[in-house]
Design a protein around this motif. Structure first.
Motif, PDB file in Angstrom:
ATOM      1  N   GLY A   1      25.169 -36.690-101.457  1.00 24.75           N
ATOM      2  CA  GLY A   1      24.265 -36.360-100.356  1.00 24.75           C
ATOM      3  C   GLY A   1      24.697 -35.113 -99.622  1.00 24.75           C
ATOM      4  O   GLY A   1      23.871 -34.277 -99.233  1.00 24.75           O
ATOM      5  N   ARG A   2      25.999 -34.972 -99.437  1.00 27.44           N
ATOM      6  CA  ARG A   2      26.533 -33.752 -98.802  1.00 27.44           C
ATOM      7  C   ARG A   2      26.298 -32.524 -99.674  1.00 27.44           C
ATOM      8  O   ARG A   2      25.883 -31.462 -99.184  1.00 27.44           O
ATOM      9  N   LEU A   3      26.536 -32.629-100.971  1.00 28.58           N
ATOM     10  CA  LEU A   3      26.330 -31.493-101.874  1.00 28.58           C
ATOM     11  C   LEU A   3      24.858 -31.128-101.984  1.00 28.58           C
ATOM     12  O   LEU A   3      24.509 -29.951-102.126  1.00 28.58           O
ATOM     13  N   ALA A   4      23.979 -32.130-101.933  1.00 29.09           N
ATOM     14  CA  ALA A   4      22.545 -31.864-102.058  1.00 29.09           C
ATOM     15  C   ALA A   4      21.999 -31.068-100.885  1.00 29.09           C
ATOM     16  O   ALA A   4      20.939 -30.438-100.997  1.00 29.09           O
ATOM     17  N   ALA A   5      22.694 -31.089 -99.746  1.00 28.74           N
ATOM     18  CA  ALA A   5      22.232 -30.334 -98.577  1.00 28.74           C
ATOM     19  C   ALA A   5      22.529 -28.846 -98.687  1.00 28.74           C
ATOM     20  O   ALA A   5      22.007 -28.052 -97.893  1.00 28.74           O
ATOM     21  N   MET A   6      23.345 -28.446 -99.641  1.00 29.99           N
ATOM     22  CA  MET A   6      23.740 -27.047 -99.772  1.00 29.99           C
ATOM     23  C   MET A   6      22.627 -26.226-100.418  1.00 29.99           C
ATOM     24  O   MET A   6      21.839 -26.738-101.208  1.00 29.99           O
TER      25      MET A   6
ATOM     26  N   LEU B   1      19.555 -32.480-111.283  1.00 29.18           N
ATOM     27  CA  LEU B   1      18.474 -32.448-110.301  1.00 29.18           C
ATOM     28  C   LEU B   1      18.945 -31.787-109.002  1.00 29.18           C
ATOM     29  O   LEU B   1      18.204 -31.013-108.382  1.00 29.18           O
ATOM     30  N   ILE B   2      20.164 -32.095-108.573  1.00 33.32           N
ATOM     31  CA  ILE B   2      20.694 -31.466-107.359  1.00 33.32           C
ATOM     32  C   ILE B   2      20.853 -29.962-107.566  1.00 33.32           C
ATOM     33  O   ILE B   2      20.496 -29.154-106.693  1.00 33.32           O
ATOM     34  N   VAL B   3      21.373 -29.573-108.736  1.00 32.67           N
ATOM     35  CA  VAL B   3      21.542 -28.140-109.027  1.00 32.67           C
ATOM     36  C   VAL B   3      20.189 -27.444-109.111  1.00 32.67           C
ATOM     37  O   VAL B   3      20.036 -26.304-108.655  1.00 32.67           O
TER      38      VAL B   3
ATOM     39  N   VAL C   1      14.550 -36.654-105.829  1.00 32.16           N
ATOM     40  CA  VAL C   1      14.494 -37.402-107.090  1.00 32.16           C
ATOM     41  C   VAL C   1      15.903 -37.821-107.511  1.00 32.16           C
ATOM     42  O   VAL C   1      16.096 -38.904-108.081  1.00 32.16           O
ATOM     43  N   ALA C   2      16.889 -36.970-107.209  1.00 31.90           N
ATOM     44  CA  ALA C   2      18.276 -37.301-107.547  1.00 31.90           C
ATOM     45  C   ALA C   2      18.727 -38.573-106.840  1.00 31.90           C
ATOM     46  O   ALA C   2      19.542 -39.333-107.384  1.00 31.90           O
ATOM     47  N   MET C   3      18.226 -38.825-105.651  1.00 31.41           N
ATOM     48  CA  MET C   3      18.592 -40.043-104.930  1.00 31.41           C
ATOM     49  C   MET C   3      18.133 -41.280-105.703  1.00 31.41           C
ATOM     50  O   MET C   3      18.873 -42.268-105.829  1.00 31.41           O
ATOM     51  N   ILE C   4      16.918 -41.229-106.257  1.00 30.20           N
ATOM     52  CA  ILE C   4      16.394 -42.374-107.003  1.00 30.20           C
ATOM     53  C   ILE C   4      17.131 -42.545-108.321  1.00 30.20           C
ATOM     54  O   ILE C   4      17.559 -43.656-108.677  1.00 30.20           O
ATOM     55  N   VAL C   5      17.295 -41.440-109.057  1.00 28.24           N
ATOM     56  CA  VAL C   5      17.979 -41.517-110.352  1.00 28.24           C
ATOM     57  C   VAL C   5      19.431 -41.958-110.174  1.00 28.24           C
ATOM     58  O   VAL C   5      19.944 -42.792-110.925  1.00 28.24           O
TER      59      VAL C   5
ATOM     60  N   LEU D   1      12.136 -30.423-105.002  1.00 31.10           N
ATOM     61  CA  LEU D   1      12.303 -31.848-104.664  1.00 31.10           C
ATOM     62  C   LEU D   1      13.402 -32.501-105.493  1.00 31.10           C
ATOM     63  O   LEU D   1      13.492 -33.729-105.546  1.00 31.10           O
ATOM     64  N   GLY D   2      14.229 -31.700-106.117  1.00 31.38           N
ATOM     65  CA  GLY D   2      15.272 -32.254-106.975  1.00 31.38           C
ATOM     66  C   GLY D   2      16.233 -33.161-106.250  1.00 31.38           C
ATOM     67  O   GLY D   2      16.674 -34.183-106.789  1.00 31.38           O
ATOM     68  N   HIS D   3      16.580 -32.816-104.983  1.00 32.86           N
ATOM     69  CA  HIS D   3      17.547 -33.638-104.252  1.00 32.86           C
ATOM     70  C   HIS D   3      16.979 -35.004-103.911  1.00 32.86           C
ATOM     71  O   HIS D   3      17.729 -35.975-103.781  1.00 32.86           O
TER      72      HIS D   3
END
Length: 593
Positions: free
Chosen positions: A532-537, A183-185, A198-202, A194-196
């Motif tokens: 969380g840091r990687l999802a901001a990229m 999801l992050i990728v 949804v990734a927080m919930i999963v 919105l993958g980042h």
């Protein structure tokens, strides 16, 4: 008078109306919205109440058994056992209320300054309501605790292992962890924007479960593993909250740091700046006369244009297009940049006869075009030679072709005097606060129609403070949840811990009983902060290494890792003595030690 001015649909700006509009817009400048603040305040109170009553659970059960054995009714016995804890909590809440009233007038000023705000007075009504609500929740917690004590006595069967099996947790954890990464990728590749989120919930539902399952699988001693698996569902639910809070805090902080660092480092070699565009010559001169100490750090550029046309430079690709174009609209993909004349006596003199490196040919030339003010038609096209390509002129603040004030090009273009000026003050954040305020005030008076871009303006600092506030909130709530879980688990294991002490067991065995909780918490916090840091990229790490855009996410996102410091008090809770709890659940006596 108001009625006359209101005629035709207009509104009169009175003091009252201005205050009302300011209050309506104030929420957007708050570090955390009142609704979110109330939610997390309630969450913290609930967590603390659970910690208070869960830690005293075994003592209440022992006293309850004694009172019911002496003939007391279950309801009265339960209330009696919970009264001491409730009264102590109420006294603590009242003391906290008093300390808040004493410290708020001083602390509020410091907090307001940190968030770049001005709080005129403390809202004592809101403080009193919050304090009373806390005391009411403490009282309700005591009543609920009494009810739980009665119900637990009716259902005395204790399950040594509850919830899902380690195998199920492992499967769910692995599948969820892989889905979180995908999801992050997907967001980084712009497949699922919105993958980042949804990734927080999963991730919150899977990664703590994966860590918890691995600790159970790797335990050599099955007895301690079964004891440590108690309160599994409560633990996994609480760790999901921990993961979500730390993930969001790191994501928000990384995004804010990337944006603010990009904004502040537009000029190569400078950490901050203040840019004033569309200013008059008189406004710039008055500023430098009033504050002559700014001259060593100020560059002033005049706009090269006339009443009929403006001038821009283009790169080699744009040159080929504009040779046959009649209007700028015919070359929508071409790059254009400004043409400035330097003041010649300030920092700008080092940029004379310089242009962006990507625009300058190998022979030191650049193409200049004239654009009509009215119809955007191409009025002129010529070549300027003898230039130096400069990468420091390739940014959104300091860019374009810079010529000297006595350049013959000005006469050729028919430019006698710049119509507007751009002033750039480098290292603006290093100036004292009073000097910064004086510069802003002077510009607002001398150049009211100018555009001011400040990499350190109050709004930017507010957003930075909001990032820190969200991180600290995540740390506090995460720590409170860990200590609550540790206290509840230790209280649930009191009988077994008493046996360990009687048989000479040491602190290592006690730590093993909470090992699953501590490791799961550590993995949840660490993974949440890193993801969380990687999802901001905006790109997949280590794959698109030659990205044209550079990013600086700072280190604010690492604040979430300080949640791991709460492992120390959790260990203290785990190894503390259980001598106050009788083994049989009856009072101590010389014959029953």
């Amino acid at each position: 008078m108001s009625n006359l001015l209101d005629h035709g649909g207009g509104n009169v700006a009175t003091v009252t109306s201005v205050i009302e509009r300011a209050n309506a817009n104030a929420v957007s400048y708050q570090a955390i919205s009142p609704q979110v603040a109330s939610l997390f305040l309630g969450l913290i109170i609930v967590v603390l109440l659970v910690a208070i009553y869960a830690d005293d659970r075994q003592r209440r059960r022992s006293v309850f058994q004694v009172l019911t054995a002496l003939g007391d009714t279950p309801g009265r016995a339960a209330l009696t056992t919970c009264t001491q804890t409730t009264l102590l909590a109420l006294v603590g809440g009242a003391i906290g209320w008093i300390l808040a009233c004493i410290s708020l007038p001083t602390v509020s000023r410091w907090v307001a300054a940190f968030f770049e705000q001005r709080w005129n007075q403390v809202e004592w009504t809101a403080v009193s309501i919050a304090a009373l609500a806390t005391l009411v929740m403490i009282t309700l917690g005591g009543i609920v605790s009494a009810g739980v004590t009665v119900l637990s006595q009716k259902h005395q069967k204790r399950a040594h292992s509850e919830g899902l099996s380690p195998r199920v947790l492992l499967i769910v954890g692995i599948a969820g962890a892989v889905a979180t990464l995908l999801l992050i990728v997907s967001r980084q590749l712009l497949i699922f924007p919105l993958g980042h989120r949804v990734a927080m919930i999963v991730g919150a539902l899977s990664i703590p479960a994966l860590a918890y399952a691995l600790t159970l699988f790797t335990r050599k001693r099955k007895v301690t593993a079964r004891l440590g698996n108690r309160l599994q569902q409560l633990t996994l639910g609480a760790l999901a909250i921990v993961f979500a809070l730390n993930y969001y805090g790191a994501l928000y902080a990384s995004g804010v740091a990337d944006w603010s660092n990009w904004l502040g480092r537009q000029i190569n070699g400078e950490e901050s700046y203040l840019q004033v565009t569309s200013a008059t010559e008189q406004a710039v001169d008055n500023l430098l006369e009033r504050l002559p100490q700014l001259k060593p750090r100020t560059a002033v550029f005049g706009d090269v244009s006339t009443n009929e046309q403006m001038f821009r430079i283009t790169d080699s690709k744009g040159t080929q297009c504009f040779k046959t174009a009649k209007s700028v609209d015919d070359c929508p993909q071409s790059n254009l940049d400004f043409v400035y004349v330097a003041s010649g006596g300030l920092v700008d003199k080092s940029f004379i006869n310089h242009a962006p490196k990507s625009y300058v040919t190998n022979k030191g030339a650049v193409t200049l075009i004239g654009i009509g003010i009215t119809g955007s038609t191409i009025t002129k096209m010529s070549t300027v030679e003898g230039l130096i390509g400069d990468r420091n002129l390739e940014n959104n603040i300091l860019s374009g072709l810079v010529i000297s004030p006595d350049s013959p090009l000005l006469k050729q273009l028919g430019v006698k005097k710049p119509q507007s000026y751009t002033a750039i003050i480098t290292g603006f954040a290093a100036l004292p606060d009073e000097v910064q305020d004086e510069i802003r005030a002077n510009l607002l008076i001398q150049a009211p129609f100018a555009t001011i871009t400040d990499s350190e303006d109050p709004q930017v600092r507010q957003i930075r403070a909001q990032a820190v506030a969200r991180q600290l909130l995540a740390v506090i709530v995460s720590g409170a949840i860990l200590l609550t879980l540790a206290a509840a688990l230790v209280s649930n294991q009191q009988i077994e811990r008493r046996l360990i002490e009687l048989t000479g067991g040491g602190s290592k065995i006690k730590v093993r009983l909470v090992k699953s909780l501590l490791i799961s918490y550590t993995v949840s916090v660490a993974c949440a902060v890193i993801l969380g840091r990687l999802a901001a990229m905006d790109r997949v790490p280590f794959i698109r290494l030659n990205s044209a855009v550079s990013h600086d996410y700072g280190l604010v996102w690492t604040i979430g890792l300080s949640s791991l410091l709460f492992l120390i008090p959790a260990l203290v809770i785990a190894i503390r003595s259980s001598n106050t709890i009788p083994l049989t659940g009856s009072p101590k006596s010389p014959n029953n030690p």
